[in-house]
Every structure is written in structure tokens, then in C-alpha cells.
Design a protein around this motif. Structure first.
Motif, PDB file in Angstrom:
ATOM      1  N   LEU A   1       0.828  -1.203   0.000  1.00  7.75           N
ATOM      2  CA  LEU A   1       0.000   0.000   0.000  1.00  7.75           C
ATOM      3  C   LEU A   1       0.862   1.253   0.000  1.00  7.75           C
ATOM      4  CD1 LEU A   1      -2.646  -0.617   2.802  1.00  7.75           C
ATOM      5  CD2 LEU A   1      -3.068  -0.534   0.356  1.00  7.75           C
ATOM      6  N   PRO A   2       0.377   2.332  -0.652  1.00  7.11           N
ATOM      7  CA  PRO A   2       1.068   3.629  -0.528  1.00  7.11           C
ATOM      8  C   PRO A   2       0.691   4.265   0.804  1.00  7.11           C
ATOM      9  CG  PRO A   2      -0.847   3.837  -1.967  1.00  7.11           C
ATOM     10  CD  PRO A   2      -0.806   2.401  -1.518  1.00  7.11           C
ATOM     11  N   VAL A   3       1.235   3.705   1.887  1.00  6.20           N
ATOM     12  CA  VAL A   3       0.746   4.050   3.229  1.00  6.20           C
ATOM     13  C   VAL A   3       0.936   5.537   3.547  1.00  6.20           C
ATOM     14  CG1 VAL A   3       1.044   3.615   5.697  1.00  6.20           C
ATOM     15  CG2 VAL A   3       1.001   1.710   4.099  1.00  6.20           C
ATOM     16  N   GLU A   4       2.116   6.077   3.199  1.00  8.54           N
ATOM     17  CA  GLU A   4       2.359   7.483   3.540  1.00  8.54           C
ATOM     18  C   GLU A   4       1.332   8.385   2.858  1.00  8.54           C
ATOM     19  OE1 GLU A   4       3.979   8.768   5.902  1.00  8.54           O
ATOM     20  OE2 GLU A   4       4.995   6.914   6.478  1.00  8.54           O
ATOM     21  N   LYS A   5       1.024   8.070   1.615  1.00  9.29           N
ATOM     22  CA  LYS A   5       0.036   8.858   0.878  1.00  9.29           C
ATOM     23  C   LYS A   5      -1.344   8.719   1.527  1.00  9.29           C
ATOM     24  CE  LYS A   5      -1.614   9.136  -3.884  1.00  9.29           C
ATOM     25  NZ  LYS A   5      -2.650   8.093  -3.838  1.00  9.29           N
ATOM     26  N   LEU A   6      -1.688   7.501   1.899  1.00 10.04           N
ATOM     27  CA  LEU A   6      -3.014   7.264   2.491  1.00 10.04           C
ATOM     28  C   LEU A   6      -3.150   7.909   3.870  1.00 10.04           C
ATOM     29  CD1 LEU A   6      -3.445   3.530   1.403  1.00 10.04           C
ATOM     30  CD2 LEU A   6      -4.719   5.503   0.520  1.00 10.04           C
ATOM     31  N   ARG A   7      -2.027   7.970   4.593  1.00 19.20           N
ATOM     32  CA  ARG A   7      -2.070   8.597   5.927  1.00 19.20           C
ATOM     33  C   ARG A   7      -2.537  10.044   5.839  1.00 19.20           C
ATOM     34  NH1 ARG A   7       0.509   6.344  10.311  1.00 19.20           N
ATOM     35  NH2 ARG A   7       1.063   8.371  11.175  1.00 19.20           N
ATOM     36  N   ALA A   8      -2.224  10.693   4.708  1.00 20.12           N
ATOM     37  CA  ALA A   8      -2.623  12.094   4.538  1.00 20.12           C
ATOM     38  C   ALA A   8      -4.147  12.240   4.478  1.00 20.12           C
ATOM     39  CB  ALA A   8      -1.985  12.665   3.273  1.00 20.12           C
ATOM     40  N   ASP A   9      -4.856  11.142   4.254  1.00 24.04           N
ATOM     41  CA  ASP A   9      -6.330  11.190   4.258  1.00 24.04           C
ATOM     42  C   ASP A   9      -6.905  11.311   5.668  1.00 24.04           C
ATOM     43  OD1 ASP A   9      -6.290  10.833   1.511  1.00 24.04           O
ATOM     44  OD2 ASP A   9      -6.534   8.643   1.630  1.00 24.04           O
ATOM     45  N   PHE A  10      -6.078  11.105   6.692  1.00 26.40           N
ATOM     46  CA  PHE A  10      -6.560  11.055   8.080  1.00 26.40           C
ATOM     47  C   PHE A  10      -5.981  12.236   8.862  1.00 26.40           C
ATOM     48  CE2 PHE A  10      -7.058   6.897   6.377  1.00 26.40           C
ATOM     49  CZ  PHE A  10      -8.138   6.331   7.033  1.00 26.40           C
ATOM     50  N   PRO A  11      -6.751  13.336   8.983  1.00 27.92           N
ATOM     51  CA  PRO A  11      -6.215  14.556   9.608  1.00 27.92           C
ATOM     52  C   PRO A  11      -5.600  14.301  10.994  1.00 27.92           C
ATOM     53  CG  PRO A  11      -8.421  14.947   8.713  1.00 27.92           C
ATOM     54  CD  PRO A  11      -8.141  13.491   8.533  1.00 27.92           C
ATOM     55  N   ILE A  12      -6.202  13.426  11.772  1.00 27.57           N
ATOM     56  CA  ILE A  12      -5.760  13.267  13.164  1.00 27.57           C
ATOM     57  C   ILE A  12      -4.377  12.618  13.262  1.00 27.57           C
ATOM     58  CG2 ILE A  12      -6.590  10.970  13.814  1.00 27.57           C
ATOM     59  CD1 ILE A  12      -7.907  12.273  16.272  1.00 27.57           C
ATOM     60  N   LEU A  13      -3.962  11.926  12.205  1.00 28.85           N
ATOM     61  CA  LEU A  13      -2.670  11.228  12.283  1.00 28.85           C
ATOM     62  C   LEU A  13      -1.494  12.201  12.358  1.00 28.85           C
ATOM     63  CD1 LEU A  13      -3.231   8.125   9.947  1.00 28.85           C
ATOM     64  CD2 LEU A  13      -3.454   8.280  12.440  1.00 28.85           C
ATOM     65  N   ASP A  14      -1.745  13.491  12.103  1.00 30.28           N
ATOM     66  CA  ASP A  14      -0.697  14.514  12.262  1.00 30.28           C
ATOM     67  C   ASP A  14      -0.632  15.061  13.681  1.00 30.28           C
ATOM     68  OD1 ASP A  14       0.113  14.431   9.653  1.00 30.28           O
ATOM     69  OD2 ASP A  14      -1.313  15.980   8.992  1.00 30.28           O
ATOM     70  N   ALA A  15      -1.511  14.594  14.552  1.00 27.35           N
ATOM     71  CA  ALA A  15      -1.585  15.164  15.907  1.00 27.35           C
ATOM     72  C   ALA A  15      -0.314  14.851  16.697  1.00 27.35           C
ATOM     73  CB  ALA A  15      -2.799  14.593  16.641  1.00 27.35           C
ATOM     74  N   ARG A  16      -0.056  15.693  17.697  1.00 28.84           N
ATOM     75  CA  ARG A  16       1.018  15.418  18.660  1.00 28.84           C
ATOM     76  C   ARG A  16       0.363  15.199  20.019  1.00 28.84           C
ATOM     77  NH1 ARG A  16       5.871  16.525  16.225  1.00 28.84           N
ATOM     78  NH2 ARG A  16       7.085  16.599  18.140  1.00 28.84           N
ATOM     79  N   VAL A  17       0.934  14.264  20.763  1.00 29.94           N
ATOM     80  CA  VAL A  17       0.405  13.929  22.090  1.00 29.94           C
ATOM     81  C   VAL A  17       1.564  14.020  23.072  1.00 29.94           C
ATOM     82  CG1 VAL A  17      -0.516  12.052  23.501  1.00 29.94           C
ATOM     83  CG2 VAL A  17      -1.445  12.447  21.225  1.00 29.94           C
ATOM     84  N   HIS A  18       1.389  14.799  24.142  1.00 31.48           N
ATOM     85  CA  HIS A  18       2.490  15.032  25.092  1.00 31.48           C
ATOM     86  C   HIS A  18       3.764  15.438  24.347  1.00 31.48           C
ATOM     87  CE1 HIS A  18      -0.136  13.403  28.102  1.00 31.48           C
ATOM     88  NE2 HIS A  18      -0.159  12.212  27.536  1.00 31.48           N
ATOM     89  N   GLY A  19       3.587  16.263  23.314  1.00 36.40           N
ATOM     90  CA  GLY A  19       4.741  16.781  22.582  1.00 36.40           C
ATOM     91  C   GLY A  19       5.371  15.799  21.606  1.00 36.40           C
ATOM     92  N   ARG A  20       4.793  14.604  21.503  1.00 33.98           N
ATOM     93  CA  ARG A  20       5.346  13.576  20.601  1.00 33.98           C
ATOM     94  C   ARG A  20       4.368  13.325  19.449  1.00 33.98           C
ATOM     95  NH1 ARG A  20       9.358  10.255  22.716  1.00 33.98           N
ATOM     96  NH2 ARG A  20      10.194  11.175  24.614  1.00 33.98           N
ATOM     97  N   PRO A  21       4.878  12.896  18.306  1.00 33.97           N
ATOM     98  CA  PRO A  21       3.946  12.527  17.225  1.00 33.97           C
ATOM     99  C   PRO A  21       3.048  11.371  17.696  1.00 33.97           C
ATOM    100  CG  PRO A  21       6.242  12.484  16.457  1.00 33.97           C
ATOM    101  CD  PRO A  21       6.288  12.669  17.943  1.00 33.97           C
ATOM    102  N   LEU A  22       1.768  11.503  17.413  1.00 34.61           N
ATOM    103  CA  LEU A  22       0.830  10.446  17.786  1.00 34.61           C
ATOM    104  C   LEU A  22       1.168   9.149  17.050  1.00 34.61           C
ATOM    105  CD1 LEU A  22      -1.908   9.323  18.948  1.00 34.61           C
ATOM    106  CD2 LEU A  22      -2.989  10.259  16.885  1.00 34.61           C
ATOM    107  N   VAL A  23       1.269   8.064  17.823  1.00 34.03           N
ATOM    108  CA  VAL A  23       1.374   6.717  17.238  1.00 34.03           C
ATOM    109  C   VAL A  23       0.111   5.991  17.677  1.00 34.03           C
ATOM    110  CG1 VAL A  23       2.680   4.556  17.186  1.00 34.03           C
ATOM    111  CG2 VAL A  23       3.902   6.755  17.284  1.00 34.03           C
TER     112      VAL A  23
END
Ligand code: 7TS
Length: 421
Positions: free
Chosen positions: A17-39
Motif C-alpha cells: 500500500l502507498p501508506v504514507e500517501k493514504l495517511r494524509a487522508d486522516f487529519p488526526i494522524l498529524d496530531a502530537r500527544v504530550h509533545g510527541r507525534p501520535l502513534v
């Protein structure tokens, strides 16, 4: 349909899958939690929503909002059209014969309660048996206990082995002419086990029982064809399939649904009401009392379009690669024990760490930006079976990456560091 993952297999890295491209479809995946990128690795609890689903819901409220199956005004007709289009999308998604077999509910929990109450309540007699398994979510246990109590039916449970697989000899032994319904998870939420549902359905039908599959953890990870499976009922939740919360589906075989009494009474489920006699509506409306979750239903339609455009087989294959990678890396962590090592698994890695409570694991992981679930996962009998109060559970979606799995493992190493001091 079922795919095997062996816990000691390391799979090739290349994602289909073109995962990085598909991740851009999900706004929340850019969030940071406690100053860290959300995993985000709590996908078995609920999945994140692609922009198309969010926009579809917003567009519904901005441009269409009206009640359905009622007014002849333009908006009501448009809302009805979109709502019924979503039903057709679900029908195609499950390959049901007819949209009369697709009932919208609040989710898996309500779908199972509907079957237990309506089918169970009208069919079960004293001494009849309901067969479930030892790995069920509470949603596929408690509704059966409630109806057993009301009808005098008996609940039987197929045990699981140390790997978290159903003991099929026990299933065949417990199945009898007294069994009225077999209700099992397609995929276990606590262990990740993919159950041999084809074998279960064949044997149950041969014994004269009907089969309900709890597809809450399956629908987003593998294609489901209710005609090929030949199941009688199939339940799933929209929110675990990239759709909004509060919308779910019950597929039911038409002849069974026809014979079942309504689950709830109210508007939309009737043809005519008088104080002497009420005539119920046709399928599927007989089971959809009251104003439904119209926005959620249309959002589910958009989610299904999205999933089908990406391709469930490729999504499932990518998730199995992540699971294999996570499993291999987890096994190398000293003191880590995986709970649920079935030969056929999907997307779930439950584990415990020697001497560290799962809640402490979850808290420290959260501070590293890694979201997992800890606890009994609404499957307390599974915890009892393993003699554990809880597990930590990472669960993968197609938008997760190997780098995120590595972040999980690094965070687990941090937990071990903290507890060494
Ligand atoms: N059945 C299974 C197998 C599930 O995993 C869940 C939810 C349900 C039923 C109930 O679904 P609902 O949408 O009606 O609530 N499972 C989880 C979980 O594993 N973590 O949070 C919810």
C-alpha cells in the motif's frame, strides 16, 4: 478469506500500500500527544476517520439535513435517498442477497442484542442451548445471559487453548440437537485469533442451529461475504471501519428476519397503528424503530467507498506484515509475553511484561505518544483463562507503519528502563 500469520515468521518489508500517501487522508494522524507525534495503535477500540467521511457527515448537516421516510419535501427525499444508498453499499460490502437483509443499528452491541432478544426471545425454550466461546467480547456474552434467564435456555461455552484458539473438539462435542444458536467472534478483540468460522457454520447447520458471527474485529481487516460464509447473522460496528460512532449493521438471513418479531416499537417500523392492532413494516424497516443515525449511516457509506477504493485485501496484507514485524520484535524484548499466539491471527498484539502492571505500560507509552489499550478489553473471561488481571494491547490499522511498530517497541524499552530503577 482467512490468512495465517505465524508468530516467528519475519515477512518482507515491502508494503503493498502507498501508506504514507493514504495517511494524509486522516487529519488526526498529524496530531502530537504530550509533545510527541501520535502513534495510534488502538484501532481495535476505534479507528480514525478519513477526511472523506468527516466531509460527508459535515456536508449532510450543511446541505441535506432532514428526517427520512417521511416528508415529500426535497431535503427529506434527498436524505432518504442517501440513507438507502448507504444500505445498498453495505449490501454490496457484505455480498448480501438483498437490502432487506441489512439492518442499521447503533453498533455490534445493539445488533447482537437485537438477535438475542428477537430471535432468541421467540425461539428459545427451556433447556435449549446457546453456544458461545471462551474468547467472546462481553457484547456477545451478556445479551445471551439475559435471554437465557428469561427463557430457561442454557449457555454453553467452547473453551480456548493456551494459544488462544478454540478447542474445536470441544465445539463439536458441545454442539447438539439442543443447540439453537451458535454465536462466536469472527476475530477475537483480546487475542487477535481468527476463528475457523466456515467449519463452525457447517457443523452448526448440520446440527440444526443458526449462527451469528460477531464481526466487530473482522469487517475492517478482511473481505466478508455472507453468502460464501453462509452465516445466518453477521454484526459489525461502523466506528471500527473508519466510519462514525453510533452506526452499525446487522445482516440477517431474510427468512429468519421475516419470522422474527420487532425488537423495538416506534415510528418507521409500522405500516398502520390502531389501539387494537398494529401492522409492522416490511424488512428491513421492521427493525429500525425511531429516527436513525442518518448522518452516521451516510458516513458509513462513505467509509465503505473509501475502504473499497483502497482495497481490503491489500489493507489486511499490510496489517499482517505489521503484526509479523511487531511479533518478531516483541519476542526479543526480555520479560515480554504475548497473549494470543493463534496460528491464524489478525491485527492484534496483546502482551504482558514481567512484574509491570499493564496500566503502567499504557501510561508510560501514552507519554511517549503511543496510544494502546490496557485492561480486560471487555473480555474478562479471556483474562480469567490466562490468570491475568489485564493485558496491554496494540492493534493495527492499514495506516500504521513499521516505524510506528518500532516506536512501540522503543516505548516498551522505556517502560523497562523506568521499572529497572
Ligand atoms: N465484539 C467485539 C469482538 C468487539 O471487539 C467489540 C468492541 C464489540 C463486540 C462491541 O462493539 P461496539 O461497537 O458495539 O462497542 N471492542 C472494543 C475493544 O476491543 N476495545 O474497545 C472496544
Amino acid at each position: 478469506m482467512t490468512r495465517a500469520v505465524s508468530i516467528d515468521v519475519t515477512r518482507p518489508a515491502a508494503p503493498a500500500l502507498p501508506v504514507e500517501k493514504l495517511r494524509a487522508d486522516f487529519p488526526i494522524l498529524d496530531a502530537r500527544v504530550h509533545g510527541r507525534p501520535l502513534v495510534y495503535l488502538d484501532n481495535a477500540a476505534t479507528t480514525q476517520k478519513p477526511r472523506i467521511v468527516i466531509d460527508t457527515v459535515r456536508r449532510y448537516y450543511e446541505e441535506i439535513n432532514a428526517n427520512i421516510h417521511r416528508g415529500i419535501h426535497a431535503l427529506s427525499e434527498l436524505a432518504t435517498q442517501e440513507y438507502e444508498q448507504a444500505r445498498e453499499k453495505v449490501r454490496r460490502f457484505l455480498n448480501a442477497r438483498s437490502t432487506r437483509e441489512i439492518i442499521f443499528t447503533r453498533g455490534t452491541t445493539e445488533s447482537i442484542n437485537l438477535v438475542a432478544s428477537s430471535f432468541g426471545g421467540s425461539r428459545l425454550k427451556h433447556g435449549d442451548e446457546i453456544l458461545i466461546s471462551g474468547m467472546e467480547h462481553h457484547s456477545n456474552i451478556v445479551p445471551w445471559q439475559l435471554i437465557a434467564e428469561q427463557t430457561g435456555a442454557v449457555l454453553k461455552v467452547v473453551p480456548i487453548d493456551d494459544r488462544g484458539e478454540l478447542i474445536m473438539e470441544e465445539f463439536h462435542r458441545l454442539l447438539s440437537s439442543r443447540t439453537t444458536i451458535v454465536a462466536v467472534a469472527h476475530v477475537s478483540n483480546a487475542l487477535g485469533t481468527v476463528n475457523p468460522v466456515e467449519e463452525i457454520i457447517r457443523a452448526a447447520h448440520a446440527a440444526g442451529a443458526v449462527v451469528l458471527l460477531d464481526g466487530a474485529q473482522a469487517a475492517a481487516h478482511m473481505p466478508v461475504d455472507v453468502q460464501a460464509l453462509n452465516c445466518d447473522f453477521y454484526a459489525f460496528s461502523g466506528h471500527k471501519l473508519y466510519a462514525p460512532t453510533g452506526i452499525g449493521v446487522l445482516y440477517g438471513r431474510e427468512a429468519l428476519l421475516e419470522a422474527m418479531p420487532p425488537y423495538q416499537g416506534g415510528g418507521d417500523m409500522i405500516k398502520a397503528v390502531s389501539f387494537e392492532k398494529t401492522i409492522y413494516n416490511d424488512l428491513p424497516y421492521k427493525f429500525e424503530a425511531g429516527t436513525p443515525n442518518i448522518a452516521g449511516t451516510i458516513g458509513l457509506g462513505a467509509a465503505i467507498d473509501y475502504v473499497q477504493a483502497v482495497g481490503l485485501p491489500a489493507m489486511g496484507a499490510h496489517e499482517l506484515e505489521l503484526l509479523a514485524h511487531a511479533t518478531a520484535r516483541a519476542l526479543a524484548v526480555p520479560g515480554l509475553r504475548i497473549i494470543g499466539t493463534a496460528r491464524n491471527k489478525a491485527s492484534v498484539l496483546s502482551f504482558v511484561l514481567d512484574g509491570i502492571h499493564p496500566h503502567d505500560i499504557g501510561t508510560i507509552l501514552d507519554h511517549e505518544g503511543v496510544a494502546i489499550r490496557t485492561g480486560h478489553h471487555c473480555a474478562m473471561p479471556v483474562m480469567t483463562r490466562y490468570g491475568l488481571p489485564a493485558t496491554a494491547r496494540a492493534s493495527f490499522a492499514f495506516y500504521n507503519t513499521r516505524a510506528e511498530v518500532d516506536a512501540l517497541i522503543a516505548a516498551i524499552e522505556t517502560v523497562r528502563e523506568v521499572f529497572r530503577q
